[in-house]
Write a protein that holds these residues in place. Structure first.
Motif, short mmCIF file in Angstrom:
data_model
loop_
_atom_site.label_atom_id
_atom_site.label_comp_id
_atom_site.label_asym_id
_atom_site.label_seq_id
_atom_site.Cartn_x
_atom_site.Cartn_y
_atom_site.Cartn_z
N UNK A 1 -7.64 4.69 -15.91
CA UNK A 1 -6.28 5.16 -15.64
C UNK A 1 -6.25 6.67 -15.41
N UNK A 2 -7.08 7.39 -16.15
CA UNK A 2 -7.15 8.85 -15.97
C UNK A 2 -7.65 9.20 -14.57
N UNK A 3 -8.67 8.50 -14.10
CA UNK A 3 -9.22 8.76 -12.77
C UNK A 3 -8.22 8.39 -11.68
N UNK A 4 -7.50 7.30 -11.87
CA UNK A 4 -6.47 6.89 -10.90
C UNK A 4 -5.38 7.95 -10.83
N UNK A 5 -4.99 8.49 -11.99
CA UNK A 5 -3.97 9.54 -12.02
C UNK A 5 -4.47 10.81 -11.33
N UNK A 6 -5.75 11.14 -11.51
CA UNK A 6 -6.31 12.33 -10.87
C UNK A 6 -6.33 12.21 -9.35
N UNK A 7 -6.72 11.05 -8.82
CA UNK A 7 -6.76 10.93 -7.36
C UNK A 7 -5.34 10.97 -6.78
N UNK A 8 -4.37 10.49 -7.55
CA UNK A 8 -2.97 10.58 -7.11
C UNK A 8 -2.51 12.04 -7.13
N UNK A 9 -2.81 12.73 -8.23
CA UNK A 9 -2.40 14.13 -8.38
C UNK A 9 -3.02 15.03 -7.32
N UNK A 10 -4.32 14.88 -7.08
CA UNK A 10 -5.05 15.82 -6.23
C UNK A 10 -5.00 15.48 -4.75
N UNK A 11 -5.14 14.21 -4.40
CA UNK A 11 -5.21 13.81 -2.99
C UNK A 11 -4.04 12.95 -2.55
N UNK A 12 -3.09 12.73 -3.45
CA UNK A 12 -1.97 11.84 -3.18
C UNK A 12 -2.48 10.49 -2.66
N UNK A 13 -3.53 10.00 -3.32
CA UNK A 13 -4.16 8.74 -2.94
C UNK A 13 -3.95 7.73 -4.06
N UNK A 14 -4.12 6.46 -3.72
CA UNK A 14 -3.99 5.44 -4.75
C UNK A 14 -5.05 4.38 -4.58
N UNK A 15 -5.38 3.76 -5.71
CA UNK A 15 -6.34 2.67 -5.72
C UNK A 15 -5.57 1.38 -5.47
N UNK A 16 -6.00 0.61 -4.46
CA UNK A 16 -5.33 -0.64 -4.14
C UNK A 16 -5.87 -1.76 -5.03
N UNK A 17 -5.16 -2.87 -5.12
CA UNK A 17 -5.63 -3.98 -5.95
C UNK A 17 -7.03 -4.48 -5.56
N UNK A 18 -7.40 -4.35 -4.29
CA UNK A 18 -8.74 -4.79 -3.86
C UNK A 18 -9.77 -3.66 -3.92
N UNK A 19 -9.45 -2.59 -4.69
CA UNK A 19 -10.37 -1.48 -4.99
C UNK A 19 -10.65 -0.56 -3.81
N UNK A 20 -9.77 -0.52 -2.83
CA UNK A 20 -9.88 0.47 -1.76
C UNK A 20 -9.06 1.70 -2.15
N UNK A 21 -9.28 2.78 -1.45
CA UNK A 21 -8.52 4.00 -1.66
C UNK A 21 -7.57 4.16 -0.48
N UNK A 22 -6.30 4.32 -0.78
CA UNK A 22 -5.31 4.52 0.27
C UNK A 22 -4.87 5.98 0.25
N UNK A 23 -5.11 6.68 1.36
CA UNK A 23 -4.69 8.07 1.50
C UNK A 23 -3.67 8.15 2.62
N UNK A 24 -3.17 9.34 2.87
CA UNK A 24 -2.21 9.51 3.96
C UNK A 24 -2.86 9.26 5.32
N UNK A 25 -4.18 9.21 5.34
CA UNK A 25 -4.90 8.97 6.58
C UNK A 25 -5.21 7.49 6.80
N UNK A 26 -4.93 6.67 5.78
CA UNK A 26 -5.17 5.24 5.91
C UNK A 26 -5.97 4.69 4.76
N UNK A 27 -6.46 3.49 4.94
CA UNK A 27 -7.20 2.77 3.92
C UNK A 27 -8.69 3.07 4.06
N UNK A 28 -9.35 3.32 2.94
CA UNK A 28 -10.77 3.62 2.99
C UNK A 28 -11.43 3.36 1.66
N UNK A 29 -12.47 4.14 1.39
CA UNK A 29 -13.21 4.02 0.14
C UNK A 29 -13.16 5.37 -0.58
#
Length: 120
Positions: A3-31
């Motif tokens: 949860x701490x790491x998920x909060x950090x990626x949201x805080x720093x890159x405005x990214x989120x972890x998707x249910x299927x473990x991908x990273x969603x950023x403002x540029x799209x879906x990735x890793x």
């Protein structure tokens, strides 16, 4: 990812972890590779606090978080502009302890003088 790491990626890159473990950023879906260098560096520090981690690719937003953490081991060959709270203590080379922005800047000034006198 914790949860701490998920909060950090949201805080720093405005990214989120998707249910299927991908990273969603403002540029799209990735890793995790699609996160900023600084965000990945901070994740390494959180996951491996016993390791020394180079922070030279980190931006001021990430450095502010790193400098507010306790017992972090980092490597820097040059100063970086970062907001360092006045109460934060930083230990350089396992010996010199400074406090806040003023101490950080003074240490780097002395370090550059030392490098110049040693012809480095």
């Amino acid at each position: 990812m914790s949860d701490k790491e998920i909060a950090l990626i949201k805080q720093l890159d405005d990214a989120k972890l998707t249910p299927d473990k991908h990273i969603e950023t403002r540029y799209g879906l990735g890793t995790i590779r699609n996160l900023s260098s600084g965000c990945k560096t901070l994740l390494n520090i959180v996951k491996h606090p016993e390791k020394v981690v180079c922070v030279e690719e980190c931006g001021p937003n990430v450095l502010k978080v790193i400098f507010s953490m306790e017992n972090v081991k980092i490597c820097m060959s040059r100063p970086t502009l970062a907001e360092i709270p006045d109460h934060v203590q930083i230990r350089f080379n396992d010996t010199d302890v400074v406090t806040g922005n003023a101490g950080y800047n003074a240490w780097w000034s002395r370090e550059y003088e030392r490098r110049e006198s040693d012809d480095l």
